[in-house]
Motif scaffolding. Structure first.
Motif, PDB file in Angstrom:
ATOM      1  N   LEU A 262       1.577 -40.062  32.885  1.00 52.85           N
ATOM      2  CA  LEU A 262       1.478 -41.430  33.377  1.00 52.85           C
ATOM      3  C   LEU A 262       2.559 -41.743  34.417  1.00 52.85           C
ATOM      4  O   LEU A 262       2.247 -42.308  35.469  1.00 52.85           O
ATOM      5  CB  LEU A 262       1.530 -42.414  32.204  1.00 52.85           C
ATOM      6  CG  LEU A 262       0.312 -42.325  31.261  1.00 52.85           C
ATOM      7  CD1 LEU A 262       0.441 -43.316  30.108  1.00 52.85           C
ATOM      8  CD2 LEU A 262      -0.983 -42.576  32.021  1.00 52.85           C
ATOM      9  N   PRO A 263       3.829 -41.383  34.192  1.00 51.98           N
ATOM     10  CA  PRO A 263       4.804 -41.558  35.280  1.00 51.98           C
ATOM     11  C   PRO A 263       4.453 -40.754  36.525  1.00 51.98           C
ATOM     12  O   PRO A 263       4.663 -41.214  37.653  1.00 51.98           O
ATOM     13  CB  PRO A 263       6.121 -41.078  34.655  1.00 51.98           C
ATOM     14  CG  PRO A 263       5.947 -41.296  33.195  1.00 51.98           C
ATOM     15  CD  PRO A 263       4.497 -41.000  32.935  1.00 51.98           C
ATOM     16  N   ALA A 264       3.917 -39.548  36.341  1.00 50.02           N
ATOM     17  CA  ALA A 264       3.524 -38.735  37.491  1.00 50.02           C
ATOM     18  C   ALA A 264       2.414 -39.416  38.290  1.00 50.02           C
ATOM     19  O   ALA A 264       2.390 -39.355  39.522  1.00 50.02           O
ATOM     20  CB  ALA A 264       3.065 -37.355  37.028  1.00 50.02           C
ATOM     21  N   THR A 265       1.499 -40.074  37.593  1.00 54.43           N
ATOM     22  CA  THR A 265       0.429 -40.805  38.269  1.00 54.43           C
ATOM     23  C   THR A 265       0.987 -41.940  39.109  1.00 54.43           C
ATOM     24  O   THR A 265       0.541 -42.176  40.236  1.00 54.43           O
ATOM     25  CB  THR A 265      -0.561 -41.358  37.230  1.00 54.43           C
ATOM     26  OG1 THR A 265      -1.103 -40.280  36.460  1.00 54.43           O
ATOM     27  CG2 THR A 265      -1.696 -42.106  37.908  1.00 54.43           C
ATOM     28  N   VAL A 266       1.984 -42.652  38.577  1.00 56.43           N
ATOM     29  CA  VAL A 266       2.623 -43.737  39.327  1.00 56.43           C
ATOM     30  C   VAL A 266       3.296 -43.194  40.581  1.00 56.43           C
ATOM     31  O   VAL A 266       3.183 -43.778  41.665  1.00 56.43           O
ATOM     32  CB  VAL A 266       3.634 -44.479  38.436  1.00 56.43           C
ATOM     33  CG1 VAL A 266       4.441 -45.471  39.257  1.00 56.43           C
ATOM     34  CG2 VAL A 266       2.929 -45.193  37.295  1.00 56.43           C
ATOM     35  N   VAL A 267       4.002 -42.072  40.456  1.00 53.72           N
ATOM     36  CA  VAL A 267       4.665 -41.461  41.613  1.00 53.72           C
ATOM     37  C   VAL A 267       3.633 -41.086  42.673  1.00 53.72           C
ATOM     38  O   VAL A 267       3.804 -41.386  43.870  1.00 53.72           O
ATOM     39  CB  VAL A 267       5.478 -40.228  41.186  1.00 53.72           C
ATOM     40  CG1 VAL A 267       6.043 -39.513  42.413  1.00 53.72           C
ATOM     41  CG2 VAL A 267       6.603 -40.617  40.244  1.00 53.72           C
ATOM     42  N   ALA A 268       2.558 -40.440  42.255  1.00 47.86           N
ATOM     43  CA  ALA A 268       1.531 -39.994  43.202  1.00 47.86           C
ATOM     44  C   ALA A 268       0.881 -41.178  43.912  1.00 47.86           C
ATOM     45  O   ALA A 268       0.731 -41.176  45.148  1.00 47.86           O
ATOM     46  CB  ALA A 268       0.477 -39.173  42.464  1.00 47.86           C
ATOM     47  N   ILE A 269       0.500 -42.201  43.161  1.00 57.93           N
ATOM     48  CA  ILE A 269      -0.154 -43.363  43.763  1.00 57.93           C
ATOM     49  C   ILE A 269       0.792 -44.080  44.725  1.00 57.93           C
ATOM     50  O   ILE A 269       0.392 -44.510  45.813  1.00 57.93           O
ATOM     51  CB  ILE A 269      -0.643 -44.323  42.662  1.00 57.93           C
ATOM     52  CG1 ILE A 269      -1.790 -43.671  41.877  1.00 57.93           C
ATOM     53  CG2 ILE A 269      -1.103 -45.654  43.254  1.00 57.93           C
ATOM     54  CD1 ILE A 269      -2.275 -44.492  40.694  1.00 57.93           C
ATOM     55  N   SER A 270       2.053 -44.205  44.346  1.00 54.59           N
ATOM     56  CA  SER A 270       3.025 -44.895  45.195  1.00 54.59           C
ATOM     57  C   SER A 270       3.250 -44.142  46.505  1.00 54.59           C
ATOM     58  O   SER A 270       3.234 -44.745  47.587  1.00 54.59           O
ATOM     59  CB  SER A 270       4.355 -45.043  44.445  1.00 54.59           C
ATOM     60  OG  SER A 270       4.192 -45.774  43.251  1.00 54.59           O
ATOM     61  N   VAL A 271       3.458 -42.834  46.416  1.00 55.44           N
ATOM     62  CA  VAL A 271       3.709 -42.034  47.619  1.00 55.44           C
ATOM     63  C   VAL A 271       2.489 -42.037  48.529  1.00 55.44           C
ATOM     64  O   VAL A 271       2.610 -42.189  49.755  1.00 55.44           O
ATOM     65  CB  VAL A 271       4.098 -40.596  47.230  1.00 55.44           C
ATOM     66  CG1 VAL A 271       4.147 -39.698  48.461  1.00 55.44           C
ATOM     67  CG2 VAL A 271       5.448 -40.588  46.518  1.00 55.44           C
ATOM     68  N   ILE A 272       1.303 -41.900  47.958  1.00 53.70           N
ATOM     69  CA  ILE A 272       0.078 -41.903  48.768  1.00 53.70           C
ATOM     70  C   ILE A 272      -0.099 -43.255  49.460  1.00 53.70           C
ATOM     71  O   ILE A 272      -0.458 -43.316  50.649  1.00 53.70           O
ATOM     72  CB  ILE A 272      -1.142 -41.573  47.886  1.00 53.70           C
ATOM     73  CG1 ILE A 272      -1.088 -40.108  47.452  1.00 53.70           C
ATOM     74  CG2 ILE A 272      -2.443 -41.854  48.636  1.00 53.70           C
ATOM     75  CD1 ILE A 272      -2.153 -39.735  46.440  1.00 53.70           C
ATOM     76  N   SER A 273       0.143 -44.351  48.754  1.00 50.42           N
ATOM     77  CA  SER A 273      -0.033 -45.682  49.330  1.00 50.42           C
ATOM     78  C   SER A 273       0.939 -45.913  50.480  1.00 50.42           C
ATOM     79  O   SER A 273       0.553 -46.417  51.543  1.00 50.42           O
ATOM     80  CB  SER A 273       0.166 -46.750  48.245  1.00 50.42           C
ATOM     81  OG  SER A 273      -0.785 -46.613  47.211  1.00 50.42           O
ATOM     82  N   ILE A 274       2.207 -45.562  50.285  1.00 54.69           N
ATOM     83  CA  ILE A 274       3.199 -45.734  51.347  1.00 54.69           C
ATOM     84  C   ILE A 274       2.839 -44.886  52.563  1.00 54.69           C
ATOM     85  O   ILE A 274       2.939 -45.332  53.716  1.00 54.69           O
ATOM     86  CB  ILE A 274       4.601 -45.371  50.829  1.00 54.69           C
ATOM     87  CG1 ILE A 274       5.033 -46.362  49.744  1.00 54.69           C
ATOM     88  CG2 ILE A 274       5.618 -45.366  51.966  1.00 54.69           C
ATOM     89  CD1 ILE A 274       6.313 -45.955  49.031  1.00 54.69           C
ATOM     90  N   THR A 275       2.394 -43.664  52.329  1.00 51.39           N
ATOM     91  CA  THR A 275       2.040 -42.765  53.431  1.00 51.39           C
ATOM     92  C   THR A 275       0.822 -43.268  54.191  1.00 51.39           C
ATOM     93  O   THR A 275       0.782 -43.216  55.431  1.00 51.39           O
ATOM     94  CB  THR A 275       1.783 -41.354  52.896  1.00 51.39           C
ATOM     95  OG1 THR A 275       2.945 -40.887  52.195  1.00 51.39           O
ATOM     96  CG2 THR A 275       1.470 -40.393  54.034  1.00 51.39           C
TER      97      THR A 275
END
Length: 291
Positions: A262-275
């Motif tokens: 679940l934390p990994a999912t948050v990291v992935a979604i956040s990085v993808i959104s910013i990019t």
């Protein structure tokens, strides 16, 4: 075609269908924009999302699976994992933004010097940039961590230093182009001081593409900082930093996979959104659509 190129193609096709449509309101862009807004709110007001103390230990709720009370479950000490992820947003993004700022400023200084310095000095600086670019950024970051040690500030410095060469290369290319432009030659003809020409004419006209790269680079910096913490070389536990949460949860993947997934999912979604937002800004500015 890459996923990012496909994303941009779909956005262009949808926008072309409606005259006068606001490019920032494209359906495929609203979701990452909303996620970035949520991240910004979580930095300043984490209590809006959770009532749990991220450091509160509850021995009666050790490794509980996600439910209506603990949305992301709990860790090995009974701490609410969702609360730790939310409160870790400020630390993780602060490291990412700070590292990007360091890389940007360092890139401006090094790239401008490499483009405008005397030939002998310029060659040395260009070779330095080439040497730094020859090493993977994570390897340079590990080298800095080995010298400075662990901790949030050292992680920020390590990630920022490892990215300086990428920004310096872009700055040097932009400065080489700008210094041949008509308004710079006109300033030289009028006898303006070289420092005035650099600060008033050259540097400001190299900033725009650099800012776009920096916007995209925030996501990369967050990911690099999380990777260092995951390796045990970044932020020191029990600080609720995203990479540290992933590293802590990997010890319980067989019995409590939510502690990392679940934390990994948050990291992935956040990085993808910013990019995605950074790439969209790049497309808009390149077409002159940004206001």
């Amino acid at each position: 075609m890459s996923s990012a190129e496909l994303f941009d193609a779909v956005l262009r096709r949808r926008q072309d269908g409606g005259a006068g449509a606001n490019p920032w309101l494209a359906p495929g862009l609203l979701v990452p924009l909303a996620i970035v807004v949520i991240l910004a709110v979580a930095i300043w007001e984490p209590q809006w999302f959770t009532v749990f103390d991220p450091e509160a230990v509850d021995t009666d709720a050790i490794l509980m699976p996600p439910d209506l009370r603990h949305w992301f479950g709990t860790d090995e000490l009974g701490r609410d994992l969702f609360s730790r992820v939310v409160h870790g947003t400020s630390l993780s993004l602060a490291i990412g933004i700070g590292a990007t700022l360091i890389a940007t400023l360092g890139g401006i200084l090094l790239g401008t010097a490499a483009a405008l310095a005397p030939r002998a000095v310029s060659r040395i600086l260009v070779r330095l940039i080439d040497i730094l670019l020859a090493f993977p950024e994570i390897l340079l970051a590990l080298l800095v961590i080995a010298v400075l040690g662990r901790g949030p500030l050292n992680t920020l410095l390590a990630v920022g230093f490892s990215s300086v060469a990428s920004y310096a290369r872009l700055v040097r290319a932009q400065v080489m182009q700008v210094k041949l432009s008509g308004y710079v030659e006109h300033a030289v003809t009028l006898g303006e001081h070289p420092w005035t020409i650099v600060t008033r004419h050259i540097v400001p006209n190299t900033i725009r593409p650099l800012l776009i790269l920096a916007t995209i680079g925030v996501g990369s910096s967050v990911l690099s900082a999380s990777a260092l913490s995951f390796l045990g070389l970044g932020v020191v536990p029990p600080a609720p930093e995203w990479g540290a949460l992933l590293a802590n949860g990997r010890n319980f993947l067989d019995i409590a996979p939510w502690t990392s997934l679940l934390p990994a999912t948050v990291v992935a979604i956040s990085v993808i959104s910013i990019t995605l937002l950074g790439r969209r800004l790049q497309n808009l500015l390149s077409k002159g659509e940004a206001r």
